[in-house]
Scaffold this motif. Structure first.
Motif, short mmCIF file in Angstrom:
data_model
loop_
_atom_site.label_atom_id
_atom_site.label_comp_id
_atom_site.label_asym_id
_atom_site.label_seq_id
_atom_site.Cartn_x
_atom_site.Cartn_y
_atom_site.Cartn_z
N PRO A 108 1.14 -1.36 0.01
CA PRO A 108 -0.08 0.02 -0.03
C PRO A 108 0.70 1.09 -0.05
N PRO A 109 0.18 2.27 -0.41
CA PRO A 109 1.22 3.78 -0.40
C PRO A 109 1.23 4.19 1.10
N GLN A 110 2.39 4.87 1.14
CA GLN A 110 2.83 5.37 2.53
C GLN A 110 1.33 5.75 3.12
N PRO A 111 1.61 5.21 4.69
CA PRO A 111 0.21 5.50 5.43
C PRO A 111 0.28 6.83 6.04
N VAL A 112 -0.94 7.33 6.19
CA VAL A 112 -1.06 8.68 6.70
C VAL A 112 -1.21 8.65 8.29
N VAL A 113 -0.65 9.35 9.16
CA VAL A 113 -0.64 9.29 10.58
C VAL A 113 -1.17 10.68 11.20
N ALA A 118 -0.41 10.98 23.26
CA ALA A 118 0.53 10.30 23.98
C ALA A 118 0.19 8.97 24.01
N SER A 119 -1.20 8.51 23.64
CA SER A 119 -1.21 6.99 23.61
C SER A 119 -1.86 6.58 22.44
N SER A 120 -2.35 7.37 21.47
CA SER A 120 -2.94 6.78 20.32
C SER A 120 -2.38 7.50 19.12
N ILE A 149 -3.28 -6.53 17.79
CA ILE A 149 -4.60 -6.57 17.48
C ILE A 149 -5.53 -5.73 18.41
N ASP A 150 -5.13 -5.58 19.52
CA ASP A 150 -5.96 -4.77 20.32
C ASP A 150 -5.36 -3.22 20.27
N GLY A 151 -4.83 -3.01 19.04
CA GLY A 151 -4.51 -1.43 18.90
C GLY A 151 -3.42 -0.73 19.56
N THR A 152 -2.60 -1.56 20.37
CA THR A 152 -1.46 -1.15 21.18
C THR A 152 -0.15 -1.29 20.43
N PHE A 153 0.70 -0.19 20.32
CA PHE A 153 2.06 -0.45 19.55
C PHE A 153 3.03 -0.92 20.70
#
Length: 169
Positions: A108-113, A118-120, A149-153
């Protein structure tokens, strides 16, 4: 006597190498000494769905060992390929059939962040060139960690999910 000439020698096997998102390289061993070319076929030999995918005709080619099949869809199974040796108008028996392989998924193309706290963070990317069943893992290439899978890095191993499961639309 022409009737005493054996048919063209059949290539013994077929395999793949160097796949991409839209192409496969089919490799085989040329064991013939009097060939004038080769054809890559799809479908079961001798059935109505058998068709020529790539041919060396009309050029005369010998000592040949691969074909590029192009124009394929990303992350898709490609099945039932075999090769025939050509000698003039004669066509050999088929090589052994290669059951299935797959093209690679399109990156996929470069994601957009955005919307970072501080936590998401909101991470968005487009997946329109891959089939819906394609799975993705999200990696922070700086920290060498993955989105769990729970969304945490912070995961050390990738979590593979479809675009829809990750929240894509």
């Amino acid at each position: 006597d022409v009737g005493d000439v054996p048919p063209p020698v059949t290539p013994p096997q077929i395999g793949t190498a160097k796949p991409s998102a839209t192409a496969l390289r089919w490799q085989f061993t040329d064991t013939a000494s009097d060939e004038t070319g080769f054809e890559l076929h799809a479908g079961a030999h001798g059935t109505p769905d058998e068709r020529v995918i790539v041919t060396t005709r009309p050029a005369v080619v010998n000592n040949f060992s691969y074909f590029h099949e192009t124009g394929l869809t990303p992350n898709t199974d490609v099945c039932n390929r075999h090769v025939h040796t050509l000698r003039g108008a004669e066509v050999s028996s088929p090589s052994a059939t290669y059951p299935c392989t797959a093209t690679l998924a399109a990156v996929p193309p470069q994601p957009v962040v955005s919307e970072m706290t501080a936590s998401s963070a909101l991470v968005q990317w487009k997946s329109d060139t891959n089939p819906a069943e394609t799975e993705f893992a999200v990696q922070d290439t700086t920290a060498h960690r993955y989105l769990a899978i729970d969304g945490t890095f912070g995961a050390l191993a990738p979590a593979w999910q479809t675009f829809a499961v990750w929240g894509g639309g």
